[in-house]
Design a protein around this motif. Sequence first.
Motif, PDB file in Angstrom:
ATOM      1  N   TYR A   1      -4.898  -0.153  -2.869  1.00 54.77           N
ATOM      2  CA  TYR A   1      -3.563  -0.029  -2.286  1.00 54.77           C
ATOM      3  C   TYR A   1      -3.235   1.413  -1.902  1.00 54.77           C
ATOM      4  O   TYR A   1      -2.097   1.857  -2.012  1.00 54.77           O
ATOM      5  CB  TYR A   1      -2.518  -0.590  -3.249  1.00 54.77           C
ATOM      6  N   GLN A   2      -4.265   2.133  -1.464  1.00 53.33           N
ATOM      7  CA  GLN A   2      -4.076   3.484  -0.928  1.00 53.33           C
ATOM      8  C   GLN A   2      -4.675   3.536   0.477  1.00 53.33           C
ATOM      9  O   GLN A   2      -5.789   3.088   0.691  1.00 53.33           O
ATOM     10  CB  GLN A   2      -4.770   4.528  -1.806  1.00 53.33           C
TER      11      GLN A   2
ATOM     12  N   ILE B   1      -0.885   2.231  -8.680  1.00 58.22           N
ATOM     13  CA  ILE B   1      -1.497   2.557  -7.389  1.00 58.22           C
ATOM     14  C   ILE B   1      -3.013   2.484  -7.544  1.00 58.22           C
ATOM     15  O   ILE B   1      -3.656   3.458  -7.919  1.00 58.22           O
ATOM     16  CB  ILE B   1      -1.096   3.973  -6.908  1.00 58.22           C
TER      17      ILE B   1
ATOM     18  N   LYS C   1       4.525   0.683   0.817  1.00 58.62           N
ATOM     19  CA  LYS C   1       5.458   0.705  -0.316  1.00 58.62           C
ATOM     20  C   LYS C   1       6.083   2.082  -0.523  1.00 58.62           C
ATOM     21  O   LYS C   1       7.228   2.206  -0.965  1.00 58.62           O
ATOM     22  CB  LYS C   1       4.712   0.287  -1.579  1.00 58.62           C
ATOM     23  N   GLY C   2       5.325   3.124  -0.228  1.00 61.86           N
ATOM     24  CA  GLY C   2       5.809   4.488  -0.412  1.00 61.86           C
ATOM     25  C   GLY C   2       4.789   5.481   0.102  1.00 61.86           C
ATOM     26  O   GLY C   2       3.741   5.114   0.625  1.00 61.86           O
TER      27      GLY C   2
ATOM     28  N   LYS D   1      12.240   4.071   0.469  1.00 62.49           N
ATOM     29  CA  LYS D   1      10.926   3.980  -0.162  1.00 62.49           C
ATOM     30  C   LYS D   1      10.641   5.301  -0.876  1.00 62.49           C
ATOM     31  O   LYS D   1      11.044   6.362  -0.413  1.00 62.49           O
ATOM     32  CB  LYS D   1       9.841   3.703   0.884  1.00 62.49           C
TER      33      LYS D   1
ATOM     34  N   SER E   1       0.820  -1.219   0.000  1.00 64.80           N
ATOM     35  CA  SER E   1       0.000   0.000   0.000  1.00 64.80           C
ATOM     36  C   SER E   1       0.855   1.273   0.000  1.00 64.80           C
ATOM     37  O   SER E   1       1.999   1.275   0.450  1.00 64.80           O
ATOM     38  CB  SER E   1      -0.917   0.024   1.233  1.00 64.80           C
ATOM     39  N   TRP E   2       0.242   2.337  -0.506  1.00 59.86           N
ATOM     40  CA  TRP E   2       0.845   3.671  -0.456  1.00 59.86           C
ATOM     41  C   TRP E   2       0.140   4.477   0.634  1.00 59.86           C
ATOM     42  O   TRP E   2      -1.089   4.508   0.694  1.00 59.86           O
ATOM     43  CB  TRP E   2       0.700   4.390  -1.790  1.00 59.86           C
TER      44      TRP E   2
ATOM     45  N   LEU F   1       2.496   8.956  -0.886  1.00 58.50           N
ATOM     46  CA  LEU F   1       1.937   9.804  -1.933  1.00 58.50           C
ATOM     47  C   LEU F   1       1.383  11.072  -1.279  1.00 58.50           C
ATOM     48  O   LEU F   1       0.479  11.010  -0.456  1.00 58.50           O
ATOM     49  CB  LEU F   1       0.823   9.065  -2.679  1.00 58.50           C
TER      50      LEU F   1
ATOM     51  N   TYR G   1       2.460   4.199 -11.517  1.00 61.73           N
ATOM     52  CA  TYR G   1       3.025   3.585 -10.313  1.00 61.73           C
ATOM     53  C   TYR G   1       2.213   2.385  -9.819  1.00 61.73           C
ATOM     54  O   TYR G   1       2.516   1.841  -8.759  1.00 61.73           O
ATOM     55  CB  TYR G   1       3.135   4.626  -9.190  1.00 61.73           C
TER      56      TYR G   1
END
Length: 568
Positions: free
Chosen positions: A270-271, A266, A87-88, A118, A41-42, A90, A264
């Motif tokens: 996955y947010q 996304i 994962k990163g 990340k 997930s972001w 945003l 990406y």
Amino acid sequence: MKKNSGIYIGCGVIVLILAVAFLAGYFIGFAPQGKNVAQGSWLVLDLSGQVTDYSILQSSNFLGYNPLSVTDICYRIRKAADDNKIKGILIKPNLLQTNYANLNEIDAALQDFKKSHKPVIAHGEVLAQKDYLLCAMADKIFIDPSASAGIVLEGVASNVLFYKDALKKLGIKMHVMQEGEFKGAAEPYTQNSLSPGTEENLRKVLKSRYELIQQEISKMRSMKIDTVQNIYENRPDLTIDAQEAIKYGLIDEAATWEELQKKYDITDKYQISISDYKSGTEASISSDKIAVVYLSGNITPSINYNNPNVISLNSVDRILDKLADDKTVKAVVLRINSPGGSALESELIYQRIKAFEKPVVVSMGGMAASGGYYISCASDYIIADPQTITGSIGVVMALPEAEELGNKIGIESQTISYGKFAGAGNILEKTDPELLASLKRESASVYAEFKQRVMDSRKIGADKIDLVAEGRVFSASDAKGNGLIDDIGNLQFAITKAADLAKITKYGVESYPKKVTIWDLFRQGNWLQTSSAKAINKESNAIEPIEDYLKKTLQTNQWLYFCPYKLD
């Protein structure tokens, strides 16, 4: 009969609200915190609206109630660095409102996150200045290519409203007792523009902030400072569209939200919003610790020690008593964000902090001026954020006289009194000249006490105090240069300094005041008593609307260590 019916209805409404508050507080206090995070997930920093330094209210999914403070945001960002499901990050802001010192705290947290290797990316449609500064902390920035999208870099400004002529038309005369040539707090009531000295001082502070913002953009985007200055001073249009932003170097690419998601990979699944991210609570720390106490808002007496918008002796006293008894607390950091307020309350808080027997370090936020600076002087060490506004050493009192207004609307006032100053300050009667003379002498005494506190704590001689006093406000760099503060840095820097003073190397950090539920806040406050009184007693004074108006602009009839400028 009608009066009794009104009482019954008022009491019934209060009981109903009490029942609703109890149920809401119960569920808010015990509902599950946050949502489950899918692998890969972001974490989305979808920040918008007002974001404060610290919130004492617990987050909950109940009714979608998730108040986010900068402290919460930074804690969750740092937690995400070690979360293998994330994962990163945003960044996707929308009209974020917070002070520049708070942006620096978020930047520090993001820099820690980046150590995990990340990615951090940002996307926006219309980015105001603070939105853009947040996005500039990312590795890459994307802007929607639409002609109606873009970046608005406003610069800095401070607007001052002047009430002199309006009050004259209303029939209100404002008597002002002020010490400090550049204090400025009372000028809106006595003049139609800032005095030259006050304007010059304010311009200097604003210019310093303006230059700092440009330097930050230059550093974060690896742009020449001349290029950033040119964007602010010479660009043809208010809104910088995506293509122009790319040419300037402000962003990396133009892309719609859908294109960025595809690039990406996304998907919505996955947010995870920063407000929904499971942050947990601070773990109980049994070893040595540094306590960080958040003090935000105006300084004023309050019986409600959990009022998040007020700094009072009551709240400071309760917290410091608890920290004094906790043997694991080795030092305290006071995170102060305040324009000041009551002179007496500032002095009482100063005395309480001064009497605290463990090391105290002050970390100044967006503003720690006038009374905010006064209470800072009780600490062992003062650290200001680069964007802090501080100083404003001076005192003011505004005393309204509305005799002419009373004549206009048909109100006559007659006071029968015994004693020289009995009935003094009646707003609907002419102010006694001897009262004004007395207050002017008192203002000099109150101002002298303020200066003495600064001289004693900052080791500034009597021959130099007026150079840093007289109501002048300062940027952090100027405040360090003239000795009003010790150093410049963020909150973590202040925590490290507190640990040094306590002579400890291994420690935990705990935040105060401790978080509570809405029910706790309701129960501990004085809301029920005051609401009951208002419901039962509906009589009002004809002058109340005028008094309410004056309170909203500048509190009257009391000595104030207060900085009036709105610089954010």
